[in-house]
Design an enzyme around this catalytic site. Structure first.
Site, PDB file in Angstrom:
ATOM      1  N   CYS A  14     -92.967  66.048  -8.236  1.00 10.45           N
ATOM      2  CA  CYS A  14     -92.605  64.889  -7.416  1.00 10.45           C
ATOM      3  C   CYS A  14     -91.261  65.062  -6.719  1.00 10.45           C
ATOM      4  CB  CYS A  14     -92.532  63.629  -8.260  1.00 10.45           C
ATOM      5  SG  CYS A  14     -94.123  63.126  -8.895  1.00 10.45           S
ATOM      6  N   ASP A  53     -88.257  64.726  -8.169  1.00  6.63           N
ATOM      7  CA  ASP A  53     -87.144  64.269  -8.999  1.00  6.63           C
ATOM      8  C   ASP A  53     -87.625  63.876 -10.392  1.00  6.63           C
ATOM      9  OD1 ASP A  53     -88.310  61.920  -8.063  1.00  6.63           O
ATOM     10  OD2 ASP A  53     -86.613  61.410  -6.791  1.00  6.63           O
ATOM     11  N   CYS A  82     -84.620  56.279  -6.535  1.00 10.14           N
ATOM     12  CA  CYS A  82     -83.767  56.913  -7.555  1.00 10.14           C
ATOM     13  C   CYS A  82     -83.297  55.873  -8.571  1.00 10.14           C
ATOM     14  CB  CYS A  82     -82.556  57.579  -6.915  1.00 10.14           C
ATOM     15  SG  CYS A  82     -82.989  58.948  -5.823  1.00 10.14           S
ATOM     16  N   CYS A  93     -81.927  64.793  -6.107  1.00 15.40           N
ATOM     17  CA  CYS A  93     -80.902  64.769  -5.084  1.00 15.40           C
ATOM     18  C   CYS A  93     -79.648  64.082  -5.610  1.00 15.40           C
ATOM     19  CB  CYS A  93     -81.431  64.059  -3.854  1.00 15.40           C
ATOM     20  SG  CYS A  93     -82.163  62.470  -4.236  1.00 15.40           S
TER      21      CYS A  93
END
Lengths: 291, 384
Positions: A35, A37, A105, A61
């Protein structure tokens, strides 16, 4: 380049609590390398439920690393019941905001925290509804339950919002229509039951059939009825219109006869046909011309 | 902190000679080359001079060069013209590693009813010639395959591919945006019908491109509304940028030797330096047939945006096929088509050099790169 806050940049370059925790007694893992992350959150929770220590390992990231790091700072010293109240919006706020495209995130942080606490409590790794929810996004493995929750907790309004917060729809894009339907049902059907752990097994179904709106079948029937009433007016002017398709809230039509290529056809389409359909069928219908 | 620019496949520094050559057209020579008066008219000769210089870089005739606004416009115009001049043919062949300019133009025509074949690539990004030849049919209007790939730098066998198309009477276009000025191209002997190039990839400014159309190939303009470019591309000529592109092409021709030897050696030094100091790297692409300045290296278990931001702190400009660096959430279509494993694909980092880079810059990057990867690997939950 992303517009990251100073806080995100600082925590990316010098993260707090980075690395695994030797004496962790609760570990929450979310995401995957496929995916793009993933977060492994380590917690040391005392016998009476206070989070004493936290650590993390993150693949992702800058905003994924910063979200993980700020979360470990936020939970330290909290009782698990308090920690469970932390939402992804709280995580984003603690970072002085995240670019919209990076909100997923913060969602990942919230999910890892919940997973770790569930493990400590001896519960299954995923809440029941998320496990049983219907798979919507096959690229990123996102269920309708996750999408509905993100919509409700963050007041999401568009498919792009849903993608930014959950990644659903960010791959091949095939599920965007389905996301739009879930979104519509959510925005309209306030009475739909929430996908709480004790909630229904198929929340998407109940939400999609939620109160207030028309089903696809009802919509199609009504559009056809109204179109039959519009046609004689256009025929009187030497033109005509035919229904080509109805996909979601978009009605595709073809203009023929004098209407075809007529400079005023755009006006006819949107100010006449669309207006009538909106008044008589549903207020958010869109009409598009197929040439 | 000094900026080390290793992102020349994204855009390049405007050559100082190019800037100088453009300035008179902003100050004194601002007339319209189409005007009847001599003030405007004398500007026209500079447009023709620029055209001659572009033609010379490519081994073409000046009348085969059409100026456009960018490489993307050239690609769109080439595909549009090929289809409009052969309305009975309804098939397009492209590769799946094309630039979005070609991919999305082809997808547009597909929605209009055309059939599109997207040639696959192997793990090194190479096209299978048998698959290519097999895809060609009497219905094929156009083949459009890039001369060189922007992400991994692969140079494709354009001569062999164009010959196969020519044998069957099929038009052949190549997007040479990454190749023009970096590798020799001689259209006098290369049987391609159309070729796109972009100014800002070869040290001219952004906003100027060119499309080569072989003499005798029928053409329909993509942009209408004027007689400019002999009716092939309407719109008042961008005289300063055309003059700049001409000078940039002259400089590229003069430095071709330097590009294919010194720049290639710098790239090799950079690539070898990184690969020998960092375990678990993967060099992506066809290293036997590659642009001189490009390398694409992936690092197991870490993610590309993090790599770029840490390099940025060191003053190093690079780019990535990582999903996180683009609007999309999926990694690059090129690496995906090549089947690069997920453990590597998200960290693929492109370093692209130009003739302005130095060995000192390469050595600085090699020295600092390992620490970036180590830091991110320590943070990563994936260790195997």
């Amino acid at each position: 380049m992303w517009d990251y806050s100073q806080k995100v940049q600082d925590l990316f370059l010098t993260p707090h609590n980075a690395g695994p925790l030797e004496d962790a007694n609760a570990i929450g893992e979310v995401g995957s390398i496929a995916c793009g992350d993933a977060l492994k959150l380590y917690l040391k929770i005392s016998g009476d439920g206070v989070i004493e220590k936290a650590g993390f390992e993150t693949f992702g990231c800058a905003s994924a690393i910063a979200s993980s790091s700020v979360l470990t700072d936020m939970v330290k010293g909290l009782h698990v019941d308090e920690a469970l109240k932390i939402t992804n919006a709280d995580i984003a706020k603690a970072l002085d905001g995240l670019p919209r495209e990076k909100m997923h995130c913060s969602v990942m942080g919230q999910e890892a925290l919940e997973a770790a606490i569930r493990q400590w409590k001896g519960e299954p790794a995923m809440p029941k509804t998320q496990e049983e929810g219907k798979l919507v996004c096959k690229c990123f493995n996102v269920t309708d339950a996750t999408i509905i929750r993100a919509i409700r907790e963050n007041g999401l309004k568009t498919v792009e919002d849903v993608t930014a917060f959950t990644k659903a729809g960010g791959g091949c894009g095939d599920c965007r229509d389905e996301i739009a339907e879930i979104l519509e049902a959510e925005l309209r059907g306030q009475g739909a039951p929430a996908p709480e752990p004790a909630g229904p097994a198929e929340p998407a179904k109940s939400a999609a059939c939620g109160t207030g709106g028309l089903t696809n079948l009802q919509r199609m029937q009504k559009v056809m009825e109204v179109m039959a009433l519009i046609r004689p007016q256009l025929q009187a002017d030497g033109g005509d219109i035919e229904l080509v398709d109805i996909a979601g809230k978009t009605v595709s039509v073809r203009l023929t006869g004098h209407c075809q290529g007529c400079a005023a056809s755009e006006v006819t389409l949107h100010q006449v046909v669309e207006q009538i359909l909106r008044q008589q069928v549903e207020p958010d219908l869109a009409v598009e011309e197929v040439k | 902190m000094k900026t080390i620019y290793f992102d020349n496949n994204a855009t390049t520094q405007v050559a100082p000679e190019v800037t100088e050559a453009m300035l008179p057209f902003f100050r004194e020579l601002w007339g319209n080359p189409s005007s009847m008066h001599s003030f405007g008219g004398r500007v026209a000769s500079y447009v023709e001079e620029g055209r001659a210089q572009v033609a010379e870089l490519l081994g073409a005739s000046p009348d085969e060069i059409i100026f456009t606004s960018c490489g993307t416009e050239s690609d769109n115009a080439a595909i549009f013209s090929a289809l409009q001049t052969q309305p009975s043919k309804r098939h397009i062949v492209i590769s799946c590693v094309e630039h979005p300019a070609v991919l999305q133009a082809a997808a547009f025509w597909e929605r209009q009813g055309y059939r599109v074949t997207r040639l696959g690539v192997d793990a090194k990004g190479r096209i299978d010639m048998d698959e290519y030849v097999f895809s060609l049919s009497a219905d094929t209007a156009l083949v459009s395959v890039m001369f060189a790939n922007n992400e991994v730098g692969n140079v494709y066998p354009i001569r062999a591919m164009a010959e196969k198309a020519k044998e069957r009477g099929i038009l052949f276009h190549t997007d040479a945006v990454q190749a023009a000025g970096k590798v020799p191209i001689d259209l006098a002997s290369l049987p391609v019908d159309m070729l796109s190039l972009s100014g800002h990839k070869l040290h001219a400014p952004k906003g100027i491109g060119a499309l080569y159309v072989r003499r005798g190939v029928r053409f329909r303009p993509f942009i209408r509304g004027g007689h400019q470019e002999r009716g092939r591309r309407a719109g008042t000529e961008n005289v300063p940028y055309i003059a700049g592109l001409g000078v940039a092409c002259r400089l590229a021709r003069e430095s071709m030797q330097d590009e294919t030897t010194r720049v290639a050696a710098l790239r090799d030094r950079l690539e070898q330096g990184i690969v020998s100091r960092i375990p678990d790297c993967l060099v992506n692409g066809d290293t036997e047939h590659r642009l001189p300045g490009t390398t694409n290296i992936a690092f197991r278990n870490i993610e590309g945006e993090s790599v770029l931001l840490m390099l940025d702190r060191l003053g190093i400009c690079a780019s990535s096929g990582s999903a996180c660096t683009s609007g999309s959430l999926e990694p690059s279509h090129v690496l995906h088509a090549m089947g690069v494993p997920f453990k590597y694909a998200h960290s693929a980092t492109r370093l692209s050099l130009s003739r302005y880079n130095t060995q000192e810059e390469v050595d600085y990057c090699v020295e600092h790169f390992p620490a970036v990867v180590e830091t991110l690997r320590r943070l990563s939950p994936f260790k195997d």
